[in-house]
Motif scaffolding. Structure first.
Motif, PDB file in Angstrom:
ATOM      1  N   UNK A   4       0.842  -1.060  -0.042  1.00  0.00           N
ATOM      2  CA  UNK A   4      -0.155  -0.320   0.261  1.00  0.00           C
ATOM      3  C   UNK A   4       0.969   1.299   0.122  1.00  0.00           C
ATOM      4  N   UNK A   5       2.273   1.557   0.178  1.00  0.00           N
ATOM      5  CA  UNK A   5       2.745   2.699   0.447  1.00  0.00           C
ATOM      6  C   UNK A   5       3.541   2.631  -1.028  1.00  0.00           C
ATOM      7  N   UNK A   6       3.688   1.928  -1.850  1.00  0.00           N
ATOM      8  CA  UNK A   6       4.562   1.602  -2.960  1.00  0.00           C
ATOM      9  C   UNK A   6       3.741   2.304  -4.332  1.00  0.00           C
ATOM     10  N   UNK A   7       4.600   3.331  -4.873  1.00  0.00           N
ATOM     11  CA  UNK A   7       4.469   3.883  -5.992  1.00  0.00           C
ATOM     12  C   UNK A   7       2.669   3.554  -7.045  1.00  0.00           C
ATOM     13  N   UNK A   8       2.054   4.101  -7.659  1.00  0.00           N
ATOM     14  CA  UNK A   8       1.634   3.769  -8.275  1.00  0.00           C
ATOM     15  C   UNK A   8       1.415   2.932  -9.570  1.00  0.00           C
ATOM     16  N   UNK A   9       3.109   3.970 -10.084  1.00  0.00           N
ATOM     17  CA  UNK A   9       3.107   3.766 -11.828  1.00  0.00           C
ATOM     18  C   UNK A   9       4.266   1.751 -11.443  1.00  0.00           C
ATOM     19  N   UNK A  10       4.279   1.467 -12.000  1.00  0.00           N
ATOM     20  CA  UNK A  10       4.540  -0.109 -11.856  1.00  0.00           C
ATOM     21  C   UNK A  10       4.709  -0.870 -12.810  1.00  0.00           C
ATOM     22  N   UNK A  11       5.169  -0.283 -14.477  1.00  0.00           N
ATOM     23  CA  UNK A  11       5.043  -0.872 -15.541  1.00  0.00           C
ATOM     24  C   UNK A  11       6.499  -0.278 -16.115  1.00  0.00           C
ATOM     25  N   UNK A  12       6.706  -1.441 -16.874  1.00  0.00           N
ATOM     26  CA  UNK A  12       8.286  -0.819 -17.651  1.00  0.00           C
ATOM     27  C   UNK A  12       7.832  -0.264 -18.923  1.00  0.00           C
ATOM     28  N   UNK A  13       8.353   1.089 -19.138  1.00  0.00           N
ATOM     29  CA  UNK A  13       7.325   1.447 -20.702  1.00  0.00           C
ATOM     30  C   UNK A  13       7.565   0.780 -22.065  1.00  0.00           C
ATOM     31  N   UNK A  14       6.714   1.406 -22.022  1.00  0.00           N
ATOM     32  CA  UNK A  14       6.344  -0.398 -23.727  1.00  0.00           C
ATOM     33  C   UNK A  14       6.960   0.249 -24.580  1.00  0.00           C
ATOM     34  N   UNK A  15       7.273  -0.087 -26.128  1.00  0.00           N
ATOM     35  CA  UNK A  15       7.884   0.227 -27.340  1.00  0.00           C
ATOM     36  C   UNK A  15       6.852   1.231 -27.529  1.00  0.00           C
ATOM     37  N   UNK A  16       5.605   1.338 -27.457  1.00  0.00           N
ATOM     38  CA  UNK A  16       4.991   2.122 -28.399  1.00  0.00           C
ATOM     39  C   UNK A  16       4.558   3.895 -27.480  1.00  0.00           C
ATOM     40  N   UNK A  17       4.745   3.820 -26.612  1.00  0.00           N
ATOM     41  CA  UNK A  17       5.022   5.562 -26.207  1.00  0.00           C
ATOM     42  C   UNK A  17       6.394   5.226 -26.259  1.00  0.00           C
ATOM     43  N   UNK A  18       7.797   5.038 -26.401  1.00  0.00           N
ATOM     44  CA  UNK A  18       8.648   5.601 -26.982  1.00  0.00           C
ATOM     45  C   UNK A  18       9.387   4.391 -27.375  1.00  0.00           C
ATOM     46  N   UNK A  19      10.485   4.737 -28.411  1.00  0.00           N
ATOM     47  CA  UNK A  19      11.396   3.693 -29.455  1.00  0.00           C
ATOM     48  C   UNK A  19      12.484   3.035 -27.921  1.00  0.00           C
ATOM     49  N   UNK A  20      12.156   1.695 -28.520  1.00  0.00           N
ATOM     50  CA  UNK A  20      13.448   1.110 -27.325  1.00  0.00           C
ATOM     51  C   UNK A  20      15.001   0.769 -27.579  1.00  0.00           C
ATOM     52  N   UNK A  21      15.356   2.246 -28.457  1.00  0.00           N
ATOM     53  CA  UNK A  21      16.016   2.790 -28.068  1.00  0.00           C
ATOM     54  C   UNK A  21      16.431   3.833 -27.275  1.00  0.00           C
ATOM     55  N   UNK A  22      14.839   4.516 -26.797  1.00  0.00           N
ATOM     56  CA  UNK A  22      14.701   5.830 -25.439  1.00  0.00           C
ATOM     57  C   UNK A  22      14.706   5.209 -24.481  1.00  0.00           C
ATOM     58  N   UNK A  23      14.383   6.155 -23.858  1.00  0.00           N
ATOM     59  CA  UNK A  23      13.895   6.157 -22.344  1.00  0.00           C
ATOM     60  C   UNK A  23      14.548   5.467 -21.163  1.00  0.00           C
ATOM     61  N   UNK A  24      14.274   5.551 -19.877  1.00  0.00           N
ATOM     62  CA  UNK A  24      15.363   5.283 -19.046  1.00  0.00           C
ATOM     63  C   UNK A  24      16.294   3.947 -19.443  1.00  0.00           C
ATOM     64  N   UNK A  25      16.958   4.026 -18.726  1.00  0.00           N
ATOM     65  CA  UNK A  25      17.922   2.787 -18.662  1.00  0.00           C
ATOM     66  C   UNK A  25      18.057   1.910 -17.282  1.00  0.00           C
ATOM     67  N   UNK A  26      17.260   1.661 -17.072  1.00  0.00           N
ATOM     68  CA  UNK A  26      16.629   0.637 -15.856  1.00  0.00           C
ATOM     69  C   UNK A  26      16.444  -0.845 -16.713  1.00  0.00           C
ATOM     70  N   UNK A  27      16.198  -1.893 -15.697  1.00  0.00           N
ATOM     71  CA  UNK A  27      16.322  -3.165 -15.889  1.00  0.00           C
ATOM     72  C   UNK A  27      14.716  -3.034 -16.671  1.00  0.00           C
ATOM     73  N   UNK A  28      14.296  -2.933 -17.861  1.00  0.00           N
ATOM     74  CA  UNK A  28      13.239  -3.153 -18.602  1.00  0.00           C
ATOM     75  C   UNK A  28      12.401  -1.792 -18.635  1.00  0.00           C
ATOM     76  N   UNK A  29      13.792  -0.950 -18.815  1.00  0.00           N
ATOM     77  CA  UNK A  29      12.778   0.540 -18.492  1.00  0.00           C
ATOM     78  C   UNK A  29      11.651   0.815 -17.159  1.00  0.00           C
ATOM     79  N   UNK A  30      12.148   0.555 -16.507  1.00  0.00           N
ATOM     80  CA  UNK A  30      11.240   0.506 -14.779  1.00  0.00           C
ATOM     81  C   UNK A  30      11.297   0.946 -14.409  1.00  0.00           C
ATOM     82  N   UNK A  31      10.735   1.707 -13.697  1.00  0.00           N
ATOM     83  CA  UNK A  31      10.508   2.948 -12.622  1.00  0.00           C
ATOM     84  C   UNK A  31      11.745   2.603 -11.743  1.00  0.00           C
ATOM     85  N   UNK A  32      13.101   3.926 -11.685  1.00  0.00           N
ATOM     86  CA  UNK A  32      14.371   3.394 -10.425  1.00  0.00           C
ATOM     87  C   UNK A  32      13.411   4.189  -9.064  1.00  0.00           C
ATOM     88  N   UNK A  33      13.910   3.493  -8.792  1.00  0.00           N
ATOM     89  CA  UNK A  33      13.924   3.555  -6.623  1.00  0.00           C
ATOM     90  C   UNK A  33      15.369   3.761  -6.221  1.00  0.00           C
TER      91      UNK A  33
END
Length: 325
Positions: A4-33
């Motif tokens: 219940x204390x975790x952030x709501x956003x919990x999905x990898x950044x999709x390839x249709x939202x950002x090209x796969x060669x862009x976006x964050x450099x986290x594992x699976x382009x997940x949120x960083x913590x």
């Protein structure tokens, strides 16, 4: 389940939202913590190769695995697992090892995992050379008591010393044994092979109650029946899964430091990890990816996929899948 204390956003950044060669450099382009607080599971890197004995380069493994993980999508088409619907997951970055002092680094790693485990998150580790598993197991034993172990590797990594040193990537499971980290009747080593110095290279573990399955016993076979036997023997004991990428034949994973011919196939690797579904997994790692010897990125891509498969067999992900069958 989702904290219940975790952030709501919990999905990898999709390839249709950002090209796969862009976006964050986290594992699976997940949120960083910054920490594992509020997470059910987390990806964490240990960029280390100061324990390696042959080819170096695994210090670059976590970064390259993350880079290749951009191809991963959230739903497992083969197993039906949807881990991000079941758990809060983020990438909590890398352990700040002392790159000039291996002995200090193992203590840094244990302290880091003590904190992760105190927050009740399950760590999935991107290596890094195999030395790192011993300090993680020390933290696991403090949290859970001695654990069962599934160890997939070309090498037993039970040397008493290497070049006079007790700490190296060929010694972690001897040290874990000595520290009482393991339930010895529930230790399984899969894929061992190659040349050695004496029969004790593999038999030392057998003499201490471990089950050793050499690579030749796996040739031409599905490993699903083996994993069924392992699940029955482990039961509900907390279990740690450690996967050395050199367990795979060099045809599949050339980017590693100590290659051995005659190894496992990728599909056998998938059978092993998927065969862990139903076990009480308390942590996992994927080690020994060496990008300088991985020109096409194939080894890191395999590593990223295997780490995702580990996420899919964590208890909460399996429970969610079974509930939605």
């Amino acid at each position: 389940m989702t904290s219940p204390t975790a952030p709501a956003f919990n999905q990898p950044l999709g390839g249709n939202d950002m090209p796969r060669f862009g976006g964050p450099t986290t594992m699976m382009r997940l949120p960083a913590a910054a920490t594992a607080a509020g997470l059910d599971a987390c990806f964490v890197g240990i960029p280390m190769d100061i324990g390696a004995s042959n080819r170096s380069g695994t210090r670059h493994g976590p970064r390259q695995i993350r880079a290749e993980s951009v191809m991963l999508r959230p739903y497992n088409m083969a197993t039906g697992a949807a881990p991000f619907e079941a758990m809060q997951v983020a990438d909590i970055g890398d352990v700040a090892i002392n790159t000039f002092d291996l002995k200090k680094s193992v203590d840094i790693i244990t302290a880091h995992y003590d904190e992760v485990l105190s927050l009740n998150a399950i760590p999935l580790t991107l290596g890094g050379d195999h030395t790192l598993t011993w300090p993680i197991l020390r933290a696991m034993a403090k949290k859970h008591g001695p654990v069962a172990l599934i160890h997939i590797d070309a090498h037993a990594d039970i040397n008493d010393e290497m070049f006079g040193e007790k700490i190296a990537h060929g010694t972690p499971f001897r040290r874990a044994f000595e520290d009482g980290c393991l339930q010895n009747d529930k230790v399984f080593q899969i894929g061992l092979r190659g040349t050695g110095y004496s029969p004790d290279d593999f038999n030392w573990g057998r003499k201490n109650g471990w089950t050793v399955i050499q690579a030749e016993e796996c040739w031409y076979k599905s490993l699903a029946p083996l994993m069924a036997q392992i699940r029955e023997k482990i039961g509900d004991t907390p279990v740690y899964l450690t996967y050395d990428i050199d367990s795979l034949d060099p045809a599949f994973a050339p980017g590693t430091g100590t290659q051995e011919i005659g190894g496992l196939t990728i599909w056998q690797g998938l059978e092993i990890i998927r065969g862990c579904a139903g076990l009480n997994l308390v942590g996992c790692d994927l080690v020994e990816v060496s990008p300088p010897y991985d020109m096409g990125g194939t080894t890191a891509l395999v590593g990223a996929n295997l780490l995702y498969e580990m996420l899919c067999v964590l208890p909460a992900a399996v429970a969610h899948r079974l509930k939605n069958v």
